[in-house]
Design an enzyme around this catalytic site. Structure first.
Site, PDB file in Angstrom:
ATOM      1  N   ASP A 309       0.873  -1.168   0.000  1.00 32.01           N
ATOM      2  CA  ASP A 309       0.000   0.000   0.000  1.00 32.01           C
ATOM      3  C   ASP A 309       0.917   1.226   0.000  1.00 32.01           C
ATOM      4  OD1 ASP A 309      -2.174   1.671  -0.025  1.00 32.01           O
ATOM      5  OD2 ASP A 309      -3.223   0.709   1.639  1.00 32.01           O
TER       6      ASP A 309
HETATM    7  C1  BGC Z   1      -5.213   3.083   0.257  1.00 28.63           C
HETATM    8  C2  BGC Z   1      -5.513   2.001  -0.756  1.00 28.63           C
HETATM    9  C3  BGC Z   1      -5.446   2.549  -2.153  1.00 28.63           C
HETATM   10  C4  BGC Z   1      -4.082   3.189  -2.363  1.00 28.63           C
HETATM   11  C5  BGC Z   1      -3.885   3.739  -3.763  1.00 28.63           C
HETATM   12  C6  BGC Z   1      -3.958   3.858  -0.085  1.00 28.63           C
HETATM   13  O1  BGC Z   1      -3.790   4.973   0.723  1.00 28.63           O
HETATM   14  O2  BGC Z   1      -5.086   2.511   1.534  1.00 28.63           O
HETATM   15  O3  BGC Z   1      -6.789   1.449  -0.496  1.00 28.63           O
HETATM   16  O4  BGC Z   1      -5.686   1.546  -3.088  1.00 28.63           O
HETATM   17  O5  BGC Z   1      -3.934   4.252  -1.440  1.00 28.63           O
HETATM   18  O6  BGC Z   1      -4.634   4.871  -3.997  1.00 28.63           O
END
Ligand code: BGC
Length: 748
Positions: A309
């Site tokens: 993430d």
């Molecule tokens: C979130 C994810 C997301 C990613 C990309 C992160 O901050 O936790 O759910 O897919 O960002 O945008």
């Protein structure tokens, strides 16, 4: 024109030995991967493991460029640093939806640069399209997952998957960071609404239906796209309710509640998994070898790739203090099993990982393993294909038939929780006072990840979609008056609302939450703010019938209000057609059939889920929510009866068939979801009082009867035993449907 340019770009990828047919076998893909891997340098391999945010290759926002790519930066990323993946939409911090044309230009430019590289490996571009193609302008935006779960309708989830994938492909996008397979068992958590609720079975069915619709049998097909299960695993259960804070989940609980949805998602064919951004039992998700390798690979047999993430490898050093340097963080994460790093803004991961391999701290075999997985997915996705994707040239987002599916999903997601003396449906000619902060905004029905990351920029919402107020105005033939502001936080003139109430038959009081995403939505209590409570008290004090409509991502505490109003409609986040759907229900143009996918707490700490353990309902302890899981009324009535088990004894390992009769005993056609629960009467590990194991949603005309049959498999009777293995223990089981129960036993 667009079609031609896509064909041209993709022709460039038709390099010898790399183009494959859609229906190729795993062995064929493996051979292609091996061949390609053998010709790659270390730098090219590590580049494949690197994912950067679009901002790192974009021109500044002020330039308002038609094609926001900065070619020099993009070439630096792809030609010099061999970057294999890009994510997101321009621009940080809040990101904005782009037109189909802009997306096509971005993707064409990105893939054209990838085609200039020595090995011509295409870039895999990831996007959060969590309730429709979030970042494509004018896309069909569905109810959020919590509301899709409230439909208890897997067909609608399947169709949402189909439509989302199609609109992504129209935009040139192909990899969706969705569905969220975390279980929502902590109502304070600001990402509860991204989940399919608190129940494992419901989330499994809704999530896998979405994946199947989104990917079809072959996710390289022109109208299909890849999914990504997130956030593996245990992210959704922070003990203090704040996003990205520790969960304390024992191995048994992990396997019983949090792993099964991911296991099902893998079986349904999802080829990628995003990792838990927080920590479980003291180990950050990105450092957890046991979860990422032992369980995910060795046990669950996942063969796709894992992506970190946002910045979470760096955070092992900067936040968690698990690593003594950023370099050590990269080593820990890669060795734990992370295949791709969402870095996201620089090449630090790339540089550090190359150093680590050169010094022997990370073996090349681990790099080869990660890159093989990434390339395997790229091949299977058809990214190397010469002729795909072909874009439909006609207007292809917001097709009328897709909007109709969305409207139906929104209708089925709305929960009628209370209806004293049949106050609802309202008569069209009655006069209505509409008030409250959520009455006249589209953002409050859509929540986060809508057009922008936070979903809170009302000015960007489509003009032709209706708020609750607008939909009521459209439907009503009586006098409709609105007392409220232009934004969620605008103060509401309570005195004016009280005065207006005198001239109206009914008050529709719209309360709830403004949109939020991730940590921005952290709160310390589920209580509503004082301004909303004051408005509600004043409206109730008028003595007029009040219909409470709630919107928002979490069950905020409404107990004192709900007890005194005539009707309660729980909207959660019903999406772009939510206003119309709520008006359909308020006026009886649709007979409500949504059911609660979470327990609705009575008080802020009353967060016991429906599948509580006996100890949670013993002596002073009670399960006493405002509304239980599965609650939802209709304008007709249903009766389930004749619960019948095929046998009263089965052998261990056998399945058992169950039948039940459902009758529409009221005077209107309606849909009913029949929920079948099981309880293991006595076991070596404490068992929930009941667990949902099957459900069916059917439509019945007045007086109509239908016989339903269900099969409980050994898996449905199993649990995680003392030795952490899944077992069925011989003994008595109880089956519960409606008000009836029946028993059977499993013999040795
Ligand atoms: C979130 C994810 C997301 C990613 C990309 C992160 O901050 O936790 O759910 O897919 O960002 O945008």
């Amino acid at each position: 024109m667009q079609k031609k340019s896509f064909v041209l770009i993709f022709t460039l990828f038709a390099i010898t030995g790399c183009s494959v047919n859609h229906q190729e076998t795993s062995t064929e893909v493996e051979n292609k991967v091996k061949q390609l891997l053998a010709s790659m340098s270390l730098e090219e391999k590590v580049g494949q493991m690197t994912q950067i945010d679009f901002i790192a290759v974009a021109v500044p926002e002020e330039q308002h460029a038609e094609n926001p790519v900065d070619l020099a930066k993009l070439e630096d990323a792809i030609l010099k640093h061999h970057v294999g993946s890009i994510l997101n939409t321009p621009y940080t911090p809040n990101n904005k939806a782009q037109s189909v044309e802009t997306w096509q230009k971005i993707l064409e430019t990105v893939q054209a640069v990838a085609a200039k590289t020595r090995l011509k490996i295409p870039v895999i571009y990831g996007i959060d399209a969590i309730h429709g193609a979030t970042y494509t302008k004018n896309s069909v935006l569905f109810p959020q997952a919590i509301s899709m779960a409230a439909t208890f309708n897997p067909d609608l989830s399947f169709k949402e998957g189909e439509i989302t994938a199609r609109e992504l492909r129209v935009s040139g996008l192909q990899w969706n960071f969705s569905p969220v397979m975390d279980i929502g068992r902590q109502p304070l958590w600001p990402r509860l609404w991204e989940t399919y609720g608190e129940d494992v079975h419901l989330a499994t069915i809704l999530g896998t239906s979405f994946i199947k619709g989104h990917q079809g049998d072959d996710f390289s097909a022109q109208n299909k796209a890849l999914t990504c299960l997130k956030h593996y695993v245990g992210y959704g259960f922070p003990i203090n309710g704040k996003d990205r804070t520790p969960a304390w989940i024992g191995e048994r609980m992990l396997r019983e509640y949090f792993l099964p949805t991911f296991e099902a998602g893998i079986k349904a064919g999802s080829p990628t998994i995003m990792v838990n951004s927080a920590e479980v039992d003291g180990i950050p998700g990105h450092a957890n070898y046991h979860y990422l390798t032992t369980i995910l690979r060795d046990e669950l047999g996942f063969t796709g790739f894992t992506v970190s993430d946002w910045a979470d490898i760096q955070r092992l050093y900067t936040r968690d203090k698990l690593a003594a340097s950023e370099k050590e963080a990269v080593k820990i994460a890669v060795m734990a099993g992370i295949d791709m790093s969402m870095v996201p803004f620089d090449f630090s991961f790339y540089n550090l990982l190359i150093e680590l391999v050169k010094s022997g701290e990370v073996p090349l075999s681990r790099i080869d393993e990660a890159v093989s997985r990434i390339l395997g997915v790229k091949f299977k996705a058809g990214l190397f294909e010469p002729n795909a994707p072909v874009l439909p040239e006609e207007k292809s987002v917001q097709r009328a038939e897709d909007v109709e599916v969305n409207r139906q999903a929104a209708r089925e997601s709305i929960i009628l929780a209370k209806n004293t003396n049949n106050t609802l449906p309202l008569k069209k000619e009655s006069s209505v006072l509409v008030t409250g902060p959520t009455a006249n905004l589209l953002s409050v029905m859509n929540g986060g990840w809508t057009i922008t990351w936070q979903g809170d920029d009302e000015s960007l919402y489509p003009q032709d979609k209706l708020t609750v107020l607008e939909a009521i105005q459209k439907k009503s033939t009586g006098n409709v008056t609105f007392v409220g502001g232009n934004s969620f936080n605008d103060p509401i003139d309570i005195q004016k609302a009280v005065e207006e109430a005198k001239n109206h038959d009914t008050i529709v009081l719209c309360l709830g939450e403004k949109p939020y995403t991730e940590t921005v939505g952290n709160i310390g209590s589920l209580e509503l703010d004082q301004a909303q409570i004051n408005l509600a008290k004043a409206m109730i004090a008028t003595g007029k019938p009040v219909i409470l409509v709630t919107l928002g991502g979490r069950p905020r505490i409404i107990t004192a209000i709900a007890e005194q109003v005539s009707g309660v409609v729980l909207g959660f986040l019903p999406g772009m057609e939510g206003g119309s759907a709520i008006a359909d229900i308020l006026y009886g143009d649709y007979n409500p059939d949504g059911k609660l996918p979470v327990t609705y707490p009575r008080e802020t700490n009353g967060i016991t889920p429906y599948d509580y353990k006996p100890i949670e309902s013993f002596e002073q302890n009670t399960y006493n929510p405002l509304y239980p899981f599965g609650h939802g009324l209709s304008y007709t009535t249903f009766q389930t009866s004749g619960l019948h088990l095929e046998k009263d004894k089965i052998n261990n390992g056998e399945s058992i068939n169950i039948t039940v009769t459902v009758k529409n005993t009221g005077s209107l056609t309606g849909k009913e979801t029949v929920l079948l629960y099981v309880n293991d009467v006595a076991a070596s590990v404490t068992r929930p009082n009941k667990q949902l194991k099957a459900f069916k949603k059917i439509e019945l005309n007045p007086g109509q009867t239908e016989n339903l049959s269900f099969t409980l498999t050994p898996h449905d009777l199993s649990f995680i035993g003392v030795d952490l293995k899944r077992i069925v223990e011989p003994g008595d089981f109880k089956v519960m449907v409606g008000n009836e129960t029946a028993n059977f036993s499993v013999t040795k």
